[in-house]
Scaffold this motif. Structure first.
Motif, mmCIF file in Angstrom:
data_model
loop_
_atom_site.group_PDB
_atom_site.id
_atom_site.type_symbol
_atom_site.label_atom_id
_atom_site.label_comp_id
_atom_site.label_asym_id
_atom_site.label_seq_id
_atom_site.Cartn_x
_atom_site.Cartn_y
_atom_site.Cartn_z
ATOM 1 N N TYR A 51 -64.356 41.030 34.095
ATOM 2 C CA TYR A 51 -63.379 42.089 33.947
ATOM 3 C C TYR A 51 -62.347 41.949 35.082
ATOM 4 C CZ TYR A 51 -66.554 44.190 30.586
ATOM 5 O OH TYR A 51 -67.188 44.457 29.594
ATOM 6 N N SER A 52 -62.734 41.419 36.454
ATOM 7 C CA SER A 52 -61.855 41.576 37.460
ATOM 8 C C SER A 52 -61.850 40.155 38.431
ATOM 9 C CB SER A 52 -62.103 42.794 38.378
ATOM 10 O OG SER A 52 -63.493 42.971 38.923
ATOM 11 N N ALA A 53 -60.694 39.960 38.932
ATOM 12 C CA ALA A 53 -60.669 38.616 39.852
ATOM 13 C C ALA A 53 -61.696 38.715 40.790
ATOM 14 C CB ALA A 53 -59.169 38.536 40.270
ATOM 15 N N GLY A 54 -62.341 37.583 41.066
ATOM 16 C CA GLY A 54 -63.347 37.532 41.933
ATOM 17 C C GLY A 54 -64.762 37.531 41.245
ATOM 18 N N ALA A 64 -69.522 31.307 35.014
ATOM 19 C CA ALA A 64 -68.012 31.733 34.948
ATOM 20 C C ALA A 64 -67.502 32.329 36.003
ATOM 21 C CB ALA A 64 -68.011 32.486 33.532
ATOM 22 N N THR A 65 -66.136 32.024 36.177
ATOM 23 C CA THR A 65 -65.386 32.809 37.370
ATOM 24 C C THR A 65 -64.094 33.150 36.951
ATOM 25 O OG1 THR A 65 -64.723 30.618 38.211
ATOM 26 C CG2 THR A 65 -66.697 31.250 39.122
ATOM 27 N N LEU A 66 -63.515 33.991 37.525
ATOM 28 C CA LEU A 66 -62.452 34.581 37.068
ATOM 29 C C LEU A 66 -61.266 35.082 38.439
ATOM 30 C CD1 LEU A 66 -60.561 35.953 34.933
ATOM 31 C CD2 LEU A 66 -61.762 38.142 35.642
ATOM 32 N N THR A 67 -60.047 34.520 38.121
ATOM 33 C CA THR A 67 -58.881 34.877 38.967
ATOM 34 C C THR A 67 -58.005 35.752 38.107
ATOM 35 O OG1 THR A 67 -57.315 32.901 38.713
ATOM 36 C CG2 THR A 67 -59.312 32.680 40.218
ATOM 37 N N LYS A 68 -57.022 36.200 39.016
ATOM 38 C CA LYS A 68 -55.783 36.651 38.164
ATOM 39 C C LYS A 68 -55.138 35.832 37.201
ATOM 40 C CE LYS A 68 -55.126 40.236 41.793
ATOM 41 N NZ LYS A 68 -53.982 40.942 42.502
ATOM 42 N N LYS A 69 -55.196 34.556 37.314
ATOM 43 C CA LYS A 69 -54.335 33.858 36.215
ATOM 44 C C LYS A 69 -55.340 32.929 35.434
ATOM 45 C CE LYS A 69 -50.090 33.392 38.972
ATOM 46 N NZ LYS A 69 -49.081 32.415 39.520
ATOM 47 N N GLU A 70 -56.437 32.684 35.842
ATOM 48 C CA GLU A 70 -57.436 31.873 35.030
ATOM 49 C C GLU A 70 -59.022 31.923 35.323
ATOM 50 O OE1 GLU A 70 -56.133 27.853 36.431
ATOM 51 O OE2 GLU A 70 -56.404 28.492 38.574
ATOM 52 N N SER A 71 -59.543 31.538 34.240
ATOM 53 C CA SER A 71 -60.991 31.353 34.390
ATOM 54 C C SER A 71 -61.517 29.905 34.220
ATOM 55 C CB SER A 71 -61.769 32.326 33.307
ATOM 56 O OG SER A 71 -63.098 32.232 33.373
ATOM 57 N N PHE A 72 -62.715 29.947 35.095
ATOM 58 C CA PHE A 72 -63.286 28.475 34.840
ATOM 59 C C PHE A 72 -64.800 28.508 34.436
ATOM 60 C CE2 PHE A 72 -60.407 25.747 37.061
ATOM 61 C CZ PHE A 72 -59.667 26.533 37.712
ATOM 62 N N LEU A 73 -65.176 27.788 33.827
ATOM 63 C CA LEU A 73 -66.479 27.770 33.165
ATOM 64 C C LEU A 73 -67.212 26.260 33.667
ATOM 65 C CD1 LEU A 73 -68.884 29.358 31.407
ATOM 66 C CD2 LEU A 73 -68.324 27.694 29.560
ATOM 67 N N HIS A 74 -68.082 26.484 34.775
ATOM 68 C CA HIS A 74 -68.716 25.261 35.460
ATOM 69 C C HIS A 74 -69.862 24.946 34.916
ATOM 70 C CE1 HIS A 74 -65.866 26.286 38.624
ATOM 71 N NE2 HIS A 74 -66.239 27.410 38.721
ATOM 72 N N ILE A 75 -70.259 23.756 34.393
ATOM 73 C CA ILE A 75 -71.293 23.459 33.795
ATOM 74 C C ILE A 75 -72.000 22.458 34.840
ATOM 75 C CG2 ILE A 75 -72.537 22.216 31.743
ATOM 76 C CD1 ILE A 75 -69.660 22.578 30.385
ATOM 77 N N THR A 76 -73.298 22.900 35.438
ATOM 78 C CA THR A 76 -73.828 22.164 36.254
ATOM 79 C C THR A 76 -75.249 21.375 35.650
ATOM 80 O OG1 THR A 76 -73.511 23.889 37.828
ATOM 81 C CG2 THR A 76 -75.239 22.395 38.400
ATOM 82 N N ALA A 77 -75.161 19.965 35.958
ATOM 83 C CA ALA A 77 -76.188 19.137 35.514
ATOM 84 C C ALA A 77 -76.311 19.577 34.136
ATOM 85 C CB ALA A 77 -77.532 19.435 36.323
ATOM 86 N N PRO A 78 -75.357 19.246 33.042
ATOM 87 C CA PRO A 78 -75.479 19.429 31.813
ATOM 88 C C PRO A 78 -76.551 18.472 31.219
ATOM 89 C CG PRO A 78 -73.663 18.111 32.189
ATOM 90 C CD PRO A 78 -73.826 18.482 33.578
ATOM 91 N N LYS A 79 -76.909 19.305 30.051
ATOM 92 C CA LYS A 79 -78.085 18.337 29.075
ATOM 93 C C LYS A 79 -77.492 18.389 28.041
ATOM 94 C CE LYS A 79 -82.064 20.307 31.502
ATOM 95 N NZ LYS A 79 -83.547 21.060 31.426
ATOM 96 N N PRO A 80 -77.856 17.337 26.863
ATOM 97 C CA PRO A 80 -77.421 17.125 25.609
ATOM 98 C C PRO A 80 -77.178 18.569 24.770
ATOM 99 C CG PRO A 80 -78.934 15.288 26.160
ATOM 100 C CD PRO A 80 -78.871 16.292 27.421
ATOM 101 N N GLU A 81 -77.921 19.355 25.059
ATOM 102 C CA GLU A 81 -78.008 20.639 24.485
ATOM 103 C C GLU A 81 -76.911 21.873 24.766
ATOM 104 O OE1 GLU A 81 -80.692 19.423 25.917
ATOM 105 O OE2 GLU A 81 -81.829 20.835 26.589
#
Lengths: 110, 114
Positions: A51-54, A64-81
Motif C-alpha cells: 500500500y505504501s512506499a517502503g 515484495a517491496t514497493l517504492t513510489k515508482k516501482e515494485s520488486f518481487l525478489h525470488i530467493t533460492a528458487p525451486k522448479p515449483e
C-alpha cells in the motif's frame, strides 16, 4: 491513464539462483499494488498487496517491496515449483479497477 | 480458495453466434469483474458489477454485455461472436466495503471463435 510495465518479460533461472522481477507503474494516486502468480491454464493466484512506499511482504521464497515508482518481487533460492508467470497490478485511489502489466514469465531449471 | 466457478470451462463456437459465459461465487462479494487475457496483453477489464443490476464498462467493452440478477451470478454475453473475441476469460470478485480489496480470480473459460 494508469500504466504498469513489467521486466524482464521472461527469465530462466537455475535452481537456487536468486533474482528480482521489476514492476514500474504510473498512477494518479496509489491505493494498492498487487502481485499475483499464474500457472499455465489457471487463473491468477493472489500473492501480496502493498500500500505504501517502503512496505515489504514475504511469503516463503518470495519478497515484495514497493517504492513510489516501482515494485520488486525478489525470488530467493528458487525451486522448479516457482516456475510461473508473475503478474503485477495497480489500483488507483477512488477506483476499484486494476491495471495489469503483461507479466514476468519465470522458468526455474533443476 | 475463493469460491468462484466459471462455466463452461472450454467452448468452441462459430462467428456470428451468441455466447454466454457464467461466473458463480459463493463468497457473497459485492463486486464482480470480467477480464480477458490475450498473448502480448495484460489482463484487460471488460465489464464489472458493483451490485445486483449495477454494472459499468471497462476498457474493452465493445461487443460484450453483462447482467447480474443475483449477487452470486455474473453473466458475460457476446451477442454475435467474432474471431477477435477468441481469448481466455476470467471472472474475479472483491468486496471493498467488507474489507476485501483484493480481487480473487476464477479458473477461466477458454473460448475459440471459428
Amino acid at each position: 491513464e494508469d500504466q504498469v510495465t513489467q521486466s524482464p518479460e521472461a527469465l530462466r533461472l537455475q535452481e537456487g539462483e536468486s533474482s528480482s522481477l521489476n514492476c514500474s507503474y504510473t498512477v494518479s494516486g496509489l491505493r494498492g499494488l498487487f502481485w499475483y502468480r499464474q500457472d499455465p491454464g489457471k487463473g491468477p493466484e493472489f500473492l501480496f498487496t502493498l500500500y505504501s512506499a517502503g512496505e515489504e511482504k514475504e511469503k516463503e521464497r518470495l519478497k515484495a517491496t514497493l517504492t513510489k515508482k516501482e515494485s520488486f518481487l525478489h525470488i530467493t533460492a528458487p525451486k522448479p515449483e516457482d516456475s510461473a508467470t508473475y503478474l503485477c497490478a495497480v489500483q488507483a485511489t477512488g477506483n476499484n479497477r486494476l491495471a495489469f502489466g503483461k507479466g514476468n514469465q519465470v522458468v526455474v531449471i533443476p | 480458495d475463493a469460491g468462484i466457478t466459471q462455466s463452461p470451462r472450454h467452448k468452441v463456437t462459430e462467428t456470428g453466434t451468441p455466447v454466454t459465459l457464467r461466473c458463480h461465487q459463493t463468497e457473497n462479494h459485492r463486486y464482480m469483474y470480467w477480464y480477458r487475457q490475450d498473448p502480448g496483453h495484460g489482463l484487460r477489464l471488460i465489464h464489472y458489477s458493483y451490485g445486483v443490476k449495477d454494472t459499468d464498462k471497462g476498457e474493452v467493452s465493445d461487443g460484450y454485455s453483462v447482467s447480474r440478477s443475483k449477487t452470486e451470478d455474473f453473466l458475460l454475453t457476446l451477442e454475435s461472436a467474432t474471431s477477435s473475441q477468441t481469448s481466455v476469460y476470467f471472472c474475479a470478485i472483491s468486496d471493498p466495503a467488507g474489507g476485501q480489496e483484493t480481487q480473487y480470480f476464477g479458473p477461466g473459460t477458454r473460448l475459440l471463435v471459428l
